[in-house]
Design an enzyme around this catalytic site. Sequence first.
Site, PDB file in Angstrom:
ATOM      1  N   HIS A 222     -15.960  74.286 -21.411  1.00 23.73           N
ATOM      2  CA  HIS A 222     -15.676  74.352 -22.839  1.00 23.73           C
ATOM      3  C   HIS A 222     -14.581  73.379 -23.262  1.00 23.73           C
ATOM      4  O   HIS A 222     -14.431  73.088 -24.448  1.00 23.73           O
ATOM      5  CB  HIS A 222     -15.318  75.786 -23.266  1.00 23.73           C
ATOM      6  CG  HIS A 222     -13.935  76.219 -22.889  1.00 23.73           C
ATOM      7  ND1 HIS A 222     -13.658  76.954 -21.758  1.00 23.73           N
ATOM      8  CD2 HIS A 222     -12.736  76.027 -23.505  1.00 23.73           C
ATOM      9  CE1 HIS A 222     -12.362  77.210 -21.707  1.00 23.73           C
ATOM     10  NE2 HIS A 222     -11.777  76.659 -22.745  1.00 23.73           N
TER      11      HIS A 222
ATOM     12  N   ASP B 271     -18.616  78.101 -16.690  1.00 22.91           N
ATOM     13  CA  ASP B 271     -17.660  77.396 -17.537  1.00 22.91           C
ATOM     14  C   ASP B 271     -16.859  76.368 -16.739  1.00 22.91           C
ATOM     15  O   ASP B 271     -15.648  76.220 -16.918  1.00 22.91           O
ATOM     16  CB  ASP B 271     -16.707  78.371 -18.233  1.00 22.91           C
ATOM     17  CG  ASP B 271     -15.966  77.717 -19.400  1.00 22.91           C
ATOM     18  OD1 ASP B 271     -16.420  76.650 -19.858  1.00 22.91           O
ATOM     19  OD2 ASP B 271     -14.929  78.247 -19.828  1.00 22.91           O
TER      20      ASP B 271
ATOM     21  N   LEU C 171     -33.607  85.498  -8.568  1.00 25.40           N
ATOM     22  CA  LEU C 171     -34.081  86.600  -7.743  1.00 25.40           C
ATOM     23  C   LEU C 171     -34.739  87.682  -8.588  1.00 25.40           C
ATOM     24  O   LEU C 171     -35.775  88.232  -8.217  1.00 25.40           O
ATOM     25  CB  LEU C 171     -32.908  87.174  -6.942  1.00 25.40           C
ATOM     26  CG  LEU C 171     -33.209  88.219  -5.878  1.00 25.40           C
ATOM     27  CD1 LEU C 171     -34.199  87.684  -4.844  1.00 25.40           C
ATOM     28  CD2 LEU C 171     -31.918  88.655  -5.189  1.00 25.40           C
ATOM     29  N   GLY C 172     -34.135  87.997  -9.728  1.00 23.00           N
ATOM     30  CA  GLY C 172     -34.748  88.965 -10.643  1.00 23.00           C
ATOM     31  C   GLY C 172     -34.217  90.371 -10.529  1.00 23.00           C
ATOM     32  O   GLY C 172     -34.988  91.341 -10.534  1.00 23.00           O
ATOM     33  N   VAL C 173     -32.901  90.507 -10.438  1.00 19.54           N
ATOM     34  CA  VAL C 173     -32.303  91.841 -10.361  1.00 19.54           C
ATOM     35  C   VAL C 173     -31.106  91.923 -11.302  1.00 19.54           C
ATOM     36  O   VAL C 173     -30.498  90.899 -11.646  1.00 19.54           O
ATOM     37  CB  VAL C 173     -31.819  92.184  -8.930  1.00 19.54           C
ATOM     38  CG1 VAL C 173     -32.983  92.183  -7.959  1.00 19.54           C
ATOM     39  CG2 VAL C 173     -30.718  91.229  -8.465  1.00 19.54           C
TER      40      VAL C 173
ATOM     41  N   GLY D 125      -5.275  75.374 -24.414  1.00 18.11           N
ATOM     42  CA  GLY D 125      -4.782  74.157 -23.756  1.00 18.11           C
ATOM     43  C   GLY D 125      -4.536  74.367 -22.270  1.00 18.11           C
ATOM     44  O   GLY D 125      -4.532  73.411 -21.489  1.00 18.11           O
ATOM     45  N   ASN D 126      -4.321  75.627 -21.862  1.00 16.96           N
ATOM     46  CA  ASN D 126      -4.201  75.936 -20.437  1.00 16.96           C
ATOM     47  C   ASN D 126      -5.551  75.863 -19.729  1.00 16.96           C
ATOM     48  O   ASN D 126      -5.606  75.736 -18.493  1.00 16.96           O
ATOM     49  CB  ASN D 126      -3.647  77.340 -20.218  1.00 16.96           C
ATOM     50  CG  ASN D 126      -2.131  77.383 -20.188  1.00 16.96           C
ATOM     51  OD1 ASN D 126      -1.505  77.910 -21.097  1.00 16.96           O
ATOM     52  ND2 ASN D 126      -1.533  76.818 -19.143  1.00 16.96           N
ATOM     53  N   SER D 127      -6.632  75.968 -20.494  1.00 20.71           N
ATOM     54  CA  SER D 127      -7.964  76.027 -19.897  1.00 20.71           C
ATOM     55  C   SER D 127      -8.206  74.843 -18.969  1.00 20.71           C
ATOM     56  O   SER D 127      -7.987  73.683 -19.334  1.00 20.71           O
ATOM     57  CB  SER D 127      -9.037  76.037 -20.987  1.00 20.71           C
ATOM     58  OG  SER D 127      -8.979  77.224 -21.734  1.00 20.71           O
TER      59      SER D 127
END
Length: 303
Positions: free
Chosen positions: A48, A78, A206-208, A152-154
């Site tokens: 982001h 992210d 996988l579908g779970v 800004g820390n991101s």
Amino acid sequence: MKLLQQFSDDLEELVARATPAVVGVEHGRGHGTGLFLTPDGYVLTNRHVVRSSRRQTVTLSTGEERKATFVGGDSPTDLAVLRVEGSDYPTLPLADPKDVRMGQLVVAIGNPFRLEQSVSLGVVSAINRSLNLPDGTLLEGLLQTDAAINPGNSGGPLLNTRGQVVGLNTLVLPYAQGIGFAVSATTAAWVASLLIQRGKVERRYLGVAARAVALEPAQARDAGQPRGVLILQVQQGTPADAAGLEPEDLLLGINQRPVGSVDDVQRVMALSPHPEVVLDVLRKGRRRELSAYVFSGVKPAAA
């Protein structure tokens, strides 16, 4: 007083060692933080932070600005990787996940509100947190901390007292005080490696629906691991359904690698070179192996 002075001196030394590897990231009106992942200029940050911009400006700890190109991003975690020309950049070691525990002191370094190389101190408040974002993305395996994290820390590092990266500071709860979250270094390491190699992360589906659970003491002794992944729901017509997975199954490993979180499941499947994976399952007290043919697909919030 001597103990406090020693702690202060050690903290000062840690910050001095770490800050050269931390950079500011600018794109248009946006800004954030990143850290050098490799000496040849690969920079790890949040997805982001860079958004859809293909070129960013990276500011070194010396104040020097350099252009960076977008290598790849992964919205489900992210995370993103940039590349800066040059070599011999300072890097930070990643912490071993088994050494990250609640109550540990941690240090956050970043550029909140463009206040470069700001430092804050806190603790690891919790591990393996899950958080739903407004866009529907589910971030899993997060570390929670009370170290001050602001816009800004991101993308900046969350460090333990050894100077190792335990996580990448990612977000805060806007309606709370002192509750921040970081993507774990374990997640960052495997996602970054795939972004550098392929420019993207192709997830196996996988579908779970599942969640991480702590094993009972007897189970932990038998399994040789403290956590597993509890299967909550199996979707019909999926690889999990075809393999014979059932709700209440406890998934302990994939391809002979232990899994203790949904993120572990995604990681092991994504790094597997083959479409078939072997699932190590505990069902009603009995271990069994199931084979599943997984494939790249959508629905990244589920395993």
